[in-house]
Design a protein around this motif. Structure first.
Motif, mmCIF file in Angstrom:
data_model
loop_
_atom_site.group_PDB
_atom_site.id
_atom_site.type_symbol
_atom_site.label_atom_id
_atom_site.label_comp_id
_atom_site.label_asym_id
_atom_site.label_seq_id
_atom_site.Cartn_x
_atom_site.Cartn_y
_atom_site.Cartn_z
ATOM 1 N N GLN A 177 25.669 25.524 2.771
ATOM 2 C CA GLN A 177 24.672 24.628 3.796
ATOM 3 C C GLN A 177 23.870 23.703 2.924
ATOM 4 N N PRO A 178 23.274 22.824 3.067
ATOM 5 C CA PRO A 178 22.550 21.941 2.287
ATOM 6 C C PRO A 178 21.240 22.224 1.893
ATOM 7 N N TYR A 179 20.762 23.270 2.736
ATOM 8 C CA TYR A 179 19.352 24.127 2.793
ATOM 9 C C TYR A 179 19.690 25.425 2.036
ATOM 10 N N SER A 180 20.749 25.780 1.198
ATOM 11 C CA SER A 180 21.033 27.036 0.863
ATOM 12 C C SER A 180 20.197 27.494 -0.377
ATOM 13 N N ASN A 181 19.480 26.327 -0.966
ATOM 14 C CA ASN A 181 18.693 26.556 -2.127
ATOM 15 C C ASN A 181 17.532 27.497 -1.716
ATOM 16 N N LYS A 182 17.375 27.502 -0.626
ATOM 17 C CA LYS A 182 16.000 28.389 -0.006
ATOM 18 C C LYS A 182 16.411 29.589 0.154
ATOM 19 N N GLY A 183 17.599 30.105 -0.186
ATOM 20 C CA GLY A 183 17.835 31.575 0.035
ATOM 21 C C GLY A 183 18.886 31.782 1.101
ATOM 22 N N TYR A 184 19.031 30.845 2.049
ATOM 23 C CA TYR A 184 20.046 30.895 3.192
ATOM 24 C C TYR A 184 21.425 30.874 2.622
ATOM 25 N N GLN A 185 21.990 31.884 1.912
ATOM 26 C CA GLN A 185 23.383 31.770 1.484
ATOM 27 C C GLN A 185 24.514 32.284 2.352
ATOM 28 N N ALA A 186 25.575 31.903 2.437
ATOM 29 C CA ALA A 186 26.671 32.481 3.020
ATOM 30 C C ALA A 186 27.475 33.273 2.102
ATOM 31 N N ILE A 187 26.836 34.695 1.843
ATOM 32 C CA ILE A 187 27.553 35.664 0.676
ATOM 33 C C ILE A 187 28.282 36.450 1.652
ATOM 34 N N SER A 223 21.701 18.752 13.402
ATOM 35 C CA SER A 223 23.081 18.979 12.761
ATOM 36 C C SER A 223 23.985 20.251 12.991
ATOM 37 N N ASN A 224 23.650 20.825 14.267
ATOM 38 C CA ASN A 224 24.151 22.179 15.046
ATOM 39 C C ASN A 224 25.683 22.201 14.413
ATOM 40 N N PHE A 225 26.560 21.038 14.947
ATOM 41 C CA PHE A 225 28.044 21.373 14.623
ATOM 42 C C PHE A 225 28.361 21.148 13.329
ATOM 43 N N LYS A 226 27.684 20.359 12.535
ATOM 44 C CA LYS A 226 27.951 19.954 11.167
ATOM 45 C C LYS A 226 27.724 21.521 10.125
ATOM 46 N N HIS A 227 26.648 22.130 10.459
ATOM 47 C CA HIS A 227 26.265 23.307 10.009
ATOM 48 C C HIS A 227 27.228 24.531 10.553
ATOM 49 N N GLY A 228 27.478 24.378 11.794
ATOM 50 C CA GLY A 228 28.604 25.597 12.424
ATOM 51 C C GLY A 228 29.644 25.521 11.892
ATOM 52 N N LEU A 282 33.223 31.513 7.999
ATOM 53 C CA LEU A 282 33.035 32.550 6.999
ATOM 54 C C LEU A 282 32.571 33.693 7.575
ATOM 55 N N LEU A 283 31.597 33.500 8.476
ATOM 56 C CA LEU A 283 31.020 34.595 9.189
ATOM 57 C C LEU A 283 31.994 35.579 9.855
ATOM 58 N N ASP A 284 32.893 34.702 10.736
ATOM 59 C CA ASP A 284 34.047 35.311 11.349
ATOM 60 C C ASP A 284 34.930 36.116 10.780
ATOM 61 N N ARG A 285 35.159 35.724 9.632
ATOM 62 C CA ARG A 285 36.416 36.163 8.616
ATOM 63 C C ARG A 285 35.902 37.428 7.830
ATOM 64 N N ALA A 286 34.565 37.381 7.710
ATOM 65 C CA ALA A 286 33.914 38.592 7.034
ATOM 66 C C ALA A 286 33.838 39.515 8.151
ATOM 67 N N MET A 287 33.347 39.381 9.104
ATOM 68 C CA MET A 287 33.178 40.299 10.415
ATOM 69 C C MET A 287 34.598 40.898 10.724
ATOM 70 N N THR A 288 35.504 39.974 10.779
ATOM 71 C CA THR A 288 36.886 40.556 10.937
ATOM 72 C C THR A 288 37.205 41.665 10.031
ATOM 73 N N ALA A 289 37.154 41.373 8.549
ATOM 74 C CA ALA A 289 37.571 42.114 7.477
ATOM 75 C C ALA A 289 36.832 43.357 7.618
ATOM 76 N N LEU A 290 35.280 43.371 8.016
ATOM 77 C CA LEU A 290 34.763 44.680 7.954
ATOM 78 C C LEU A 290 35.145 45.451 9.042
ATOM 79 N N VAL A 291 35.464 44.953 10.128
ATOM 80 C CA VAL A 291 35.693 45.755 11.244
ATOM 81 C C VAL A 291 37.270 46.325 11.095
ATOM 82 N N SER A 292 38.156 45.747 10.796
ATOM 83 C CA SER A 292 39.534 46.060 10.290
ATOM 84 C C SER A 292 39.479 47.267 9.183
ATOM 85 N N ASP A 293 38.608 46.918 8.281
ATOM 86 C CA ASP A 293 38.352 47.944 7.137
ATOM 87 C C ASP A 293 37.854 49.264 7.705
#
Length: 197
Positions: free
Chosen positions: A25-35, A65-70, A76-87
């Motif tokens: 996201q363009p504001y990731s430098n504030k610490g809001y990162q998709a890790i 910019s709700n849709f742009k950010h989403g 990425l969130l969907d993939r990580a959650m799916t992997a976690l639950v599958s694991d």
């Protein structure tokens, strides 16, 4: 400490969680990162004996910019959650772990003039599962435009009470604050019975 060393994980498993994108996201430098590797670290910590793990993922406070950010952060969130639950299922941990995904409030049902959504405390979505809770269901509903709860309303305390039930923690468990005030673990929350019937 070894649980946090993701280099010890099978590369194929790591790949399932996706790639970390610290600048998603363009504001990731504030610490809001998709890790997304945080989800894998959470699973490893539980395997190592941690009783409670919380992670913070990106930021959804999209007043513009709700849709742009989403489109960038949600897949990425969907993939990580799916992997976690599958694991968790593949490792036979699904009955011992509860997964809760939520924010502190919802977002307005209507898009504002900046193509964003503002704060909305009347209703919001929560994802819960595991530890014997019924999967694949939706509990509660709003009216068609999302401005009013149509079914029995549930509070964050009710979600907490339900998580406690799933994990076998008594709702009578009481803690004492630093000021000496007794506080029940889920306050006055009641179990959401639909999650267990």
């Amino acid at each position: 400490a070894e649980a946090l060393d993701l280099s010890k994980e099978d590369p194929k498993v790591r790949e399932r969680y996706g790639k970390d994108d610290p600048n998603v996201q363009p504001y990731s430098n504030k610490g809001y990162q998709a890790i997304v590797s945080k989800f894998l670290a959470a699973r490893r910590l539980v395997e190592a004996g941690a009783r409670f793990v919380t992670i913070s993922y990106a930021d959804f406070d999209w007043h513009s910019s709700n849709f742009k950010h989403g489109k960038k952060g949600i897949p990425l969130l969907d993939r990580a959650m799916t992997a976690l639950v599958s694991d968790l299922h593949e490792r036979g941990m699904q009955d011992d772990v509860t997964v809760v995904v939520w924010g502190e409030f919802g977002r307005t049902p209507k898009i504002n003039a900046n193509a964003g959504r503002d704060h909305w405390a009347r209703s919001w979505s929560v994802v819960v599962g595991g530890a014997g809770m019924k999967g694949g269901i939706a509990v509660g509903a709003t009216n068609e435009d999302g401005t009013r709860v149509e079914t029995e309303p549930y509070s964050s305390q009710d979600v907490m009470a339900s998580v406690c039930k799933a994990l076998g923690i008594s709702l009578q468990t009481t803690y004492t604050s630093n000021s000496g005030r007794p506080m029940k673990i889920a306050n006055s929350g009641k179990v959401i019975t639909e999650l267990f019937s």
